[in-house]
Design a protein around this motif. Sequence first.
Motif, PDB file in Angstrom:
ATOM      1  N   ARG A   1     -13.300   6.889   2.453  1.00 52.41           N
ATOM      2  CA  ARG A   1     -12.124   6.087   2.803  1.00 52.41           C
ATOM      3  C   ARG A   1     -11.538   5.555   1.511  1.00 52.41           C
ATOM      4  NH1 ARG A   1     -12.589   0.739   3.647  1.00 52.41           N
ATOM      5  NH2 ARG A   1     -14.716   0.959   4.437  1.00 52.41           N
TER       6      ARG A   1
ATOM      7  N   THR B   1      -3.130   7.979   5.593  1.00 51.07           N
ATOM      8  CA  THR B   1      -2.805   6.847   6.463  1.00 51.07           C
ATOM      9  C   THR B   1      -1.662   5.992   5.925  1.00 51.07           C
ATOM     10  OG1 THR B   1      -4.575   5.571   5.397  1.00 51.07           O
ATOM     11  CG2 THR B   1      -5.111   6.704   7.459  1.00 51.07           C
ATOM     12  N   ARG B   2      -1.442   6.015   4.601  1.00 48.04           N
ATOM     13  CA  ARG B   2      -0.307   5.298   4.009  1.00 48.04           C
ATOM     14  C   ARG B   2       0.181   6.091   2.798  1.00 48.04           C
ATOM     15  NH1 ARG B   2      -4.072   1.078   4.515  1.00 48.04           N
ATOM     16  NH2 ARG B   2      -3.607  -0.481   6.099  1.00 48.04           N
TER      17      ARG B   2
ATOM     18  N   ALA C   1       2.034  10.251   5.617  1.00 44.97           N
ATOM     19  CA  ALA C   1       1.240   9.478   6.572  1.00 44.97           C
ATOM     20  C   ALA C   1       1.185  10.196   7.923  1.00 44.97           C
ATOM     21  CB  ALA C   1       1.837   8.089   6.742  1.00 44.97           C
TER      22      ALA C   1
ATOM     23  N   TYR D   1      -6.155   7.213   2.530  1.00 46.16           N
ATOM     24  CA  TYR D   1      -6.550   8.287   3.447  1.00 46.16           C
ATOM     25  C   TYR D   1      -8.011   8.154   3.865  1.00 46.16           C
ATOM     26  CZ  TYR D   1      -8.697  11.030  -0.446  1.00 46.16           C
ATOM     27  OH  TYR D   1      -9.462  11.469  -1.497  1.00 46.16           O
TER      28      TYR D   1
ATOM     29  N   LEU E   1      -8.951  10.644  12.664  1.00 42.06           N
ATOM     30  CA  LEU E   1      -8.934   9.203  12.368  1.00 42.06           C
ATOM     31  C   LEU E   1      -9.811   8.408  13.322  1.00 42.06           C
ATOM     32  CD1 LEU E   1      -5.171   8.566  11.486  1.00 42.06           C
ATOM     33  CD2 LEU E   1      -7.120   8.710   9.921  1.00 42.06           C
TER      34      LEU E   1
ATOM     35  N   ARG F   1     -13.030   6.367  11.940  1.00 41.34           N
ATOM     36  CA  ARG F   1     -13.102   4.905  12.063  1.00 41.34           C
ATOM     37  C   ARG F   1     -14.329   4.469  12.854  1.00 41.34           C
ATOM     38  NH1 ARG F   1      -6.869   5.134  13.146  1.00 41.34           N
ATOM     39  NH2 ARG F   1      -6.024   4.513  11.114  1.00 41.34           N
TER      40      ARG F   1
END
Length: 222
Positions: free
Chosen positions: A5, A27-28, A44, A68, A110, A114
Amino acid sequence: MTLLRGEYLQQRLARHVHEEYALGVVTRGGLGFQYRGASHLAGAGEINIVVPGEVHTGHPEIEAFWSYRTFYIAPEVMREVDVELGTPARSLPFFAAGVLKDPKLAAGVLDLHRDIDGGAIAPIEMQSRLLVLLSAWIRRHGERARRAKVSMRAAHVGRVREYLEDCWRERPALTQLAAMVELSSFQLLRAFEREYGVPPHAYLIQRQVREAKRMLERGVAI
Protein backbone atom coordinates in the motif's frame (compact mmCIF):
# COMPACT_ATOMS: atom_id res chain seq x y z
CA MET A 1 1.58 -13.25 -1.94
CA THR A 2 2.70 -9.83 -0.75
CA LEU A 3 0.57 -6.72 -0.27
CA LEU A 4 1.81 -3.19 -0.93
CA ARG A 5 0.00 0.00 0.00
CA GLY A 6 1.63 3.23 -1.16
CA GLU A 7 0.24 6.66 -0.20
CA TYR A 8 1.09 9.97 -1.87
CA LEU A 9 4.16 8.58 -3.62
CA GLN A 10 6.35 11.19 -5.28
CA GLN A 11 9.28 8.97 -6.19
CA ARG A 12 10.37 8.23 -9.73
CA LEU A 13 11.08 4.48 -9.81
CA ALA A 14 14.03 3.49 -11.98
CA ARG A 15 13.87 0.57 -14.42
CA HIS A 16 13.38 -2.65 -12.47
CA VAL A 17 11.74 -6.08 -12.63
CA HIS A 18 9.72 -8.30 -10.31
CA GLU A 19 9.82 -12.06 -10.04
CA GLU A 20 6.09 -11.96 -9.19
CA TYR A 21 2.98 -10.77 -10.99
CA ALA A 22 1.85 -7.30 -9.91
CA LEU A 23 -1.89 -6.57 -9.85
CA GLY A 24 -2.69 -3.13 -8.49
CA VAL A 25 -5.24 -0.33 -8.54
CA VAL A 26 -4.43 3.38 -8.42
CA THR A 27 -6.52 5.06 -5.72
CA ARG A 28 -5.39 8.70 -6.08
CA GLY A 29 -3.48 10.72 -8.65
CA GLY A 30 -2.02 8.97 -11.67
CA LEU A 31 0.75 6.45 -12.23
CA GLY A 32 2.85 6.89 -15.35
CA PHE A 33 5.20 4.08 -16.34
CA GLN A 34 7.21 2.55 -19.15
CA TYR A 35 6.33 -1.08 -19.80
CA ARG A 36 6.88 -3.44 -22.75
CA GLY A 37 8.30 -0.67 -24.92
CA ALA A 38 5.44 1.82 -24.44
CA SER A 39 4.35 4.62 -22.11
CA HIS A 40 1.27 3.99 -19.96
CA LEU A 41 -0.94 5.99 -17.63
CA ALA A 42 -3.13 4.45 -14.94
CA GLY A 43 -5.55 6.90 -13.34
CA ALA A 44 -7.61 6.53 -10.19
CA GLY A 45 -9.76 3.41 -10.32
CA GLU A 46 -7.72 1.79 -13.10
CA ILE A 47 -5.66 -1.39 -12.85
CA ASN A 48 -1.94 -1.52 -13.58
CA ILE A 49 -0.27 -4.87 -14.07
CA VAL A 50 3.23 -6.23 -14.61
CA VAL A 51 4.22 -9.78 -15.48
CA PRO A 52 7.36 -11.43 -14.06
CA GLY A 53 10.61 -10.37 -15.66
CA GLU A 54 9.24 -7.37 -17.58
CA VAL A 55 11.22 -4.18 -17.05
CA HIS A 56 9.15 -1.15 -16.00
CA THR A 57 9.38 2.24 -14.32
CA GLY A 58 6.98 4.42 -12.30
CA HIS A 59 6.36 8.11 -11.65
CA PRO A 60 3.56 10.53 -10.71
CA GLU A 61 1.73 11.66 -13.84
CA ILE A 62 -1.57 13.50 -13.25
CA GLU A 63 -0.71 15.20 -9.96
CA ALA A 64 2.49 15.45 -7.95
CA PHE A 65 1.88 12.03 -6.39
CA TRP A 66 0.05 8.76 -6.75
CA SER A 67 -1.43 6.28 -4.28
CA TYR A 68 -2.19 2.64 -4.96
CA ARG A 69 -2.76 -0.84 -3.58
CA THR A 70 -1.03 -3.80 -5.20
CA PHE A 71 -0.85 -7.57 -4.88
CA TYR A 72 2.44 -9.30 -5.74
CA ILE A 73 1.53 -12.89 -6.62
CA ALA A 74 3.98 -15.77 -7.00
CA PRO A 75 4.14 -17.28 -10.50
CA GLU A 76 3.37 -20.76 -9.20
CA VAL A 77 0.05 -19.50 -7.81
CA MET A 78 -0.91 -18.01 -11.17
CA ARG A 79 0.09 -21.22 -12.95
CA GLU A 80 -2.04 -23.30 -10.59
CA VAL A 81 -5.11 -21.12 -11.17
CA ASP A 82 -4.50 -21.18 -14.93
CA VAL A 83 -4.33 -24.98 -14.93
CA GLU A 84 -7.57 -25.17 -12.96
CA LEU A 85 -9.16 -23.08 -15.72
CA GLY A 86 -8.16 -25.76 -18.23
CA THR A 87 -4.88 -24.43 -19.62
CA PRO A 88 -2.01 -26.94 -20.04
CA ALA A 89 0.79 -26.23 -17.56
CA ARG A 90 3.36 -25.43 -20.27
CA SER A 91 3.63 -21.69 -19.68
CA LEU A 92 2.62 -18.97 -17.29
CA PRO A 93 -0.42 -16.74 -17.89
CA PHE A 94 0.52 -13.69 -19.93
CA PHE A 95 -0.91 -10.17 -19.94
CA ALA A 96 0.27 -7.82 -22.67
CA ALA A 97 -1.59 -4.72 -21.48
CA GLY A 98 -0.06 -2.54 -18.77
CA VAL A 99 -3.35 -0.84 -17.86
CA LEU A 100 -6.82 -2.40 -17.59
CA LYS A 101 -10.08 -0.48 -17.47
CA ASP A 102 -12.22 -3.08 -15.69
CA PRO A 103 -14.21 -1.45 -12.86
CA LYS A 104 -15.57 -4.75 -11.53
CA LEU A 105 -12.13 -6.35 -11.31
CA ALA A 106 -10.65 -3.15 -9.82
CA ALA A 107 -13.33 -3.12 -7.11
CA GLY A 108 -12.55 -6.75 -6.30
CA VAL A 109 -8.83 -5.98 -5.99
CA LEU A 110 -9.42 -3.03 -3.67
CA ASP A 111 -12.02 -4.77 -1.51
CA LEU A 112 -9.87 -7.85 -0.94
CA HIS A 113 -6.70 -5.80 -0.41
CA ARG A 114 -8.39 -3.59 2.21
CA ASP A 115 -9.90 -6.57 4.03
CA ILE A 116 -6.57 -8.40 4.23
CA ASP A 117 -4.72 -5.20 5.13
CA GLY A 118 -7.18 -4.56 7.94
CA GLY A 119 -6.91 -8.11 9.28
CA ALA A 120 -10.70 -8.54 9.31
CA ILE A 121 -10.88 -11.65 7.15
CA ALA A 122 -10.59 -15.37 7.89
CA PRO A 123 -8.03 -17.43 5.90
CA ILE A 124 -10.72 -19.53 4.19
CA GLU A 125 -12.52 -16.41 2.95
CA MET A 126 -9.28 -14.76 1.88
CA GLN A 127 -8.20 -17.80 -0.15
CA SER A 128 -11.62 -18.23 -1.71
CA ARG A 129 -11.93 -14.62 -2.76
CA LEU A 130 -8.36 -14.57 -4.06
CA LEU A 131 -8.99 -17.59 -6.31
CA VAL A 132 -12.17 -15.98 -7.68
CA LEU A 133 -10.27 -12.74 -8.31
CA LEU A 134 -7.32 -14.36 -10.07
CA SER A 135 -9.61 -16.57 -12.15
CA ALA A 136 -11.56 -13.53 -13.34
CA TRP A 137 -8.32 -11.70 -14.17
CA ILE A 138 -6.99 -14.60 -16.26
CA ARG A 139 -10.29 -15.36 -17.99
CA ARG A 140 -11.02 -11.79 -18.99
CA HIS A 141 -7.56 -10.48 -19.78
CA GLY A 142 -5.12 -13.38 -20.17
CA GLU A 143 -3.34 -13.97 -23.47
CA ARG A 144 -0.93 -16.49 -24.84
CA ALA A 145 2.58 -15.09 -25.10
CA ARG A 146 4.30 -15.46 -28.44
CA ARG A 147 7.22 -17.83 -28.20
CA ALA A 148 10.19 -16.01 -29.69
CA LYS A 149 12.94 -17.97 -31.39
CA VAL A 150 15.89 -18.10 -29.03
CA SER A 151 19.08 -16.85 -30.66
CA MET A 152 22.52 -18.17 -29.79
CA ARG A 153 23.42 -14.86 -28.14
CA ALA A 154 20.19 -14.93 -26.08
CA ALA A 155 21.18 -18.40 -24.88
CA HIS A 156 24.58 -17.02 -23.86
CA VAL A 157 23.14 -14.16 -21.80
CA GLY A 158 20.69 -16.66 -20.30
CA ARG A 159 23.69 -18.47 -18.85
CA VAL A 160 24.96 -15.21 -17.39
CA ARG A 161 21.55 -14.54 -15.86
CA GLU A 162 21.53 -18.02 -14.29
CA TYR A 163 24.97 -17.33 -12.85
CA LEU A 164 23.82 -14.03 -11.32
CA GLU A 165 20.74 -15.75 -9.88
CA ASP A 166 22.78 -18.54 -8.27
CA CYS A 167 25.90 -16.59 -7.28
CA TRP A 168 24.33 -13.37 -6.02
CA ARG A 169 26.87 -13.16 -3.19
CA GLU A 170 29.73 -12.83 -5.69
CA ARG A 171 31.13 -9.61 -7.16
CA PRO A 172 32.06 -10.63 -10.71
CA ALA A 173 33.70 -8.30 -13.20
CA LEU A 174 32.00 -7.71 -16.54
CA THR A 175 35.05 -9.15 -18.28
CA GLN A 176 34.69 -12.33 -16.21
CA LEU A 177 31.04 -12.75 -17.20
CA ALA A 178 31.82 -12.05 -20.85
CA ALA A 179 34.64 -14.60 -20.91
CA MET A 180 32.32 -17.19 -19.40
CA VAL A 181 30.12 -17.09 -22.54
CA GLU A 182 32.85 -16.16 -25.07
CA LEU A 183 31.56 -12.67 -25.81
CA SER A 184 33.27 -9.32 -25.55
CA SER A 185 32.26 -7.11 -22.63
CA PHE A 186 30.47 -4.76 -25.02
CA GLN A 187 28.62 -7.63 -26.73
CA LEU A 188 27.49 -9.03 -23.39
CA LEU A 189 26.40 -5.62 -22.09
CA ARG A 190 24.26 -4.90 -25.16
CA ALA A 191 22.84 -8.41 -25.46
CA PHE A 192 21.97 -8.69 -21.76
CA GLU A 193 20.19 -5.32 -21.68
CA ARG A 194 18.33 -6.16 -24.91
CA GLU A 195 17.16 -9.47 -23.43
CA TYR A 196 16.34 -8.42 -19.84
CA GLY A 197 15.94 -4.63 -20.01
CA VAL A 198 18.70 -3.82 -17.52
CA PRO A 199 22.51 -4.27 -17.58
CA PRO A 200 24.11 -7.12 -15.61
CA HIS A 201 25.13 -4.97 -12.63
CA ALA A 202 21.56 -3.67 -12.18
CA TYR A 203 20.18 -7.20 -12.47
CA LEU A 204 22.60 -8.37 -9.78
CA ILE A 205 21.57 -5.55 -7.42
CA GLN A 206 17.89 -6.43 -7.86
CA ARG A 207 18.68 -10.09 -7.21
CA GLN A 208 20.44 -9.13 -3.98
CA VAL A 209 17.46 -6.98 -2.94
CA ARG A 210 15.11 -9.94 -3.50
CA GLU A 211 17.30 -12.10 -1.29
CA ALA A 212 17.34 -9.39 1.40
CA LYS A 213 13.53 -9.34 1.35
CA ARG A 214 13.43 -13.12 1.83
CA MET A 215 15.82 -12.89 4.75
CA LEU A 216 13.72 -10.20 6.42
CA GLU A 217 10.61 -12.33 5.91
CA ARG A 218 12.40 -15.21 7.68
CA GLY A 219 13.06 -12.93 10.65
CA VAL A 220 16.74 -12.17 10.04
CA ALA A 221 17.75 -8.93 11.75
CA ILE A 222 18.16 -5.97 9.44
